[in-house]
Scaffold this motif. Structure first.
Motif, mmCIF file in Angstrom:
data_model
loop_
_atom_site.group_PDB
_atom_site.id
_atom_site.type_symbol
_atom_site.label_atom_id
_atom_site.label_comp_id
_atom_site.label_asym_id
_atom_site.label_seq_id
_atom_site.Cartn_x
_atom_site.Cartn_y
_atom_site.Cartn_z
ATOM 1 N N LEU A 160 0.856 -1.262 -0.022
ATOM 2 C CA LEU A 160 0.008 -0.074 0.086
ATOM 3 C C LEU A 160 0.821 1.339 0.086
ATOM 4 O O LEU A 160 1.852 1.173 0.741
ATOM 5 C CB LEU A 160 -1.025 0.097 1.325
ATOM 6 N N ILE A 185 -0.325 -0.741 -4.640
ATOM 7 C CA ILE A 185 -1.625 -0.115 -4.544
ATOM 8 C C ILE A 185 -1.888 1.133 -3.972
ATOM 9 O O ILE A 185 -1.349 1.490 -3.138
ATOM 10 C CB ILE A 185 -2.522 -1.120 -3.388
ATOM 11 N N ASP A 186 -2.577 2.065 -4.606
ATOM 12 C CA ASP A 186 -2.666 3.531 -4.146
ATOM 13 C C ASP A 186 -3.671 3.695 -2.964
ATOM 14 O O ASP A 186 -4.798 3.296 -3.045
ATOM 15 C CB ASP A 186 -3.135 4.442 -5.418
ATOM 16 N N ALA A 187 -3.046 3.812 -1.738
ATOM 17 C CA ALA A 187 -3.936 3.860 -0.803
ATOM 18 C C ALA A 187 -4.543 5.258 -0.081
ATOM 19 O O ALA A 187 -4.734 5.019 0.927
ATOM 20 C CB ALA A 187 -2.976 3.170 0.723
ATOM 21 N N GLY A 188 -3.846 6.122 -1.142
ATOM 22 C CA GLY A 188 -4.612 7.491 -0.709
ATOM 23 C C GLY A 188 -3.445 8.560 -0.409
ATOM 24 O O GLY A 188 -2.255 8.302 -0.766
ATOM 25 N N LYS A 217 -2.724 -8.836 0.583
ATOM 26 C CA LYS A 217 -3.218 -8.699 -0.584
ATOM 27 C C LYS A 217 -4.731 -7.876 -0.536
ATOM 28 O O LYS A 217 -5.591 -8.150 0.234
ATOM 29 C CB LYS A 217 -3.543 -9.940 -1.305
ATOM 30 N N VAL A 218 -4.893 -7.042 -1.483
ATOM 31 C CA VAL A 218 -6.222 -6.426 -1.730
ATOM 32 C C VAL A 218 -7.035 -7.311 -2.795
ATOM 33 O O VAL A 218 -6.514 -7.261 -3.979
ATOM 34 C CB VAL A 218 -5.857 -5.068 -2.306
ATOM 35 N N SER A 225 -6.290 -2.383 -12.509
ATOM 36 C CA SER A 225 -6.554 -0.954 -11.994
ATOM 37 C C SER A 225 -5.858 -0.738 -10.721
ATOM 38 O O SER A 225 -6.366 0.017 -9.945
ATOM 39 C CB SER A 225 -8.083 -0.794 -11.803
ATOM 40 N N ALA A 226 -5.024 -1.462 -10.307
ATOM 41 C CA ALA A 226 -4.441 -1.729 -9.031
ATOM 42 C C ALA A 226 -3.773 -0.207 -8.775
ATOM 43 O O ALA A 226 -3.812 0.335 -7.551
ATOM 44 C CB ALA A 226 -3.408 -2.530 -9.007
ATOM 45 N N GLY A 228 -4.694 3.572 -8.964
ATOM 46 C CA GLY A 228 -5.613 4.316 -9.111
ATOM 47 C C GLY A 228 -5.388 5.538 -10.174
ATOM 48 O O GLY A 228 -5.259 6.675 -9.630
#
Lengths: 228, 228
Positions: A160, A185-188, A217-218, A225-226, A228
């Protein structure tokens, strides 16, 4: 040829594992350590494991100045002093990937607990400590050093990534994505490091309880699209 | 025949989805709602979706008294008032699975942020509010209501379960494990809910950013050892 990545604290387990994986992915790596001699020795060890790798070792300030993408991989208690010691070395425009976790172990507590950081997270503390123009991105909190440094282990997990600057975050994602089996993964925003850093404590607890080397894992993301 | 499970707040999305999945797994379910009529109506809807299901609807206090495993699935702002209203209904020996998340949305903030709870987590607050002899277990924070309530959706994810009482935690794990595709993972003591509850905010952020319905999976566990 991708530009080089410097890893501050790369004689530690996580930093060294990351250095190995990036070197194997063809990324030129600068191993930083407080002691230039130890850094050079670690670089030799890495090169011995990854034939043809472009790895060199430098003392932390020289390492920090050698790349415009710098990974900070030190124990929480060393994070602030290390960043203060690098104020002159980190050039404006540098992206700093902070992987620090405020484990309670830093003050003699359990590694399954975290300290509350005034700024909200170690990454946000880092953003306060770096010179102007340096952008902090946070990530790699659930990837086990043990798995990274075992090049025979096939990774199959996510990491993340949090940060306020989209371009900096994308750069880190591109770098991490070079490691086979590791999906960024883009966590923001950077403030989400308040959550993602704690996942280290969670996985350490799971490891102890299950005699495992856990990762995360998400699920449920649309294909491709993992990021964003 | 397994004993019944009561779900307080089962007219809400998550509670109703859980009721559907448990009913489908052959578990007798009691749907609780503040309004007994709405509870009965929801039970009818559930029975219509799961032929042969053993589902009935009762007002929350009657529902709480009807099973020795009770799920609390209400918004954070309702958690404390609901538990206070159930003090007479929750019998000693009851296991309470708390799925509450202290999202900042409870006070008009973002659903990607959490409030700091004095006790450390909503689950720990719950433990303080239940009568003596009632044991709180925390879980189900990353399973999307949307996925639970869509019985055609094949689940394939984990859920982190935290609690201080091993037997109570194992009971919840046994219950959750009846739902195909949902693997319970022992996340440690109840205090770990400080971390696991925040994962809802994290996944909500990922959902917004990726237009997804995210869940989590723990990698790297030895086969068959998911329950520690």
């Amino acid at each position: 040829m991708p530009s080089s990545v410097s890893i501050i604290g790369a004689t530690g387990d996580l930093g060294f594992g990351l250095a190995l994986r990036l070197a194997k992915a063809g990324v030129p790596v600068v191993i930083g350590s407080r002691d230039g001699g130890r850094a050079a020795e670690a670089a030799e060890r890495a090169a011995a494991q990854v034939p043809g790798a472009d790895v060199r070792g430098l003392a932390n300030p020289e390492a920090a100045a050698a790349s415009d993408l710098v990974v900070l991989s030190v124990p929480f208690a060393s994070q602030a002093p290390t960043l203060r010691s690098l104020r002159e070395a980190l050039a404006p425009g540098t992206v700093l990937l902070d992987v620090t976790v405020p484990l309670a172990a830093a003050v003699g507590g359990r590694p399954t607990r975290v300290l509350s950081v005034w700024q909200g997270s170690a990454a946000q503390q880092a953003q306060e400590l770096v010179p102007e123009g340096v952008t902090v991105v946070s990530g790699l909190h659930t990837v086990a050093a043990r798995h990274l440094s075992d090049l025979d282990h096939a990774l199959d997990e996510d990491t993340l990534i949090a940060g306020d600057d989209r371009a900096a975050k994308a750069r880190v994602a591109e770098l991490v994505g070079r490691i086979p089996g590791l999906r960024p993964i883009d966590a923001g925003r950077l403030e989400m490091a308040r959550i993602t850093e704690q996942l280290t404590a969670l996985t350490i607890g799971i490891n102890i309880r299950h005699k495992a080397t856990a990762g995360l894992k998400v699920t449920g993301l649309p294909n491709g699209s993992a990021w964003g």
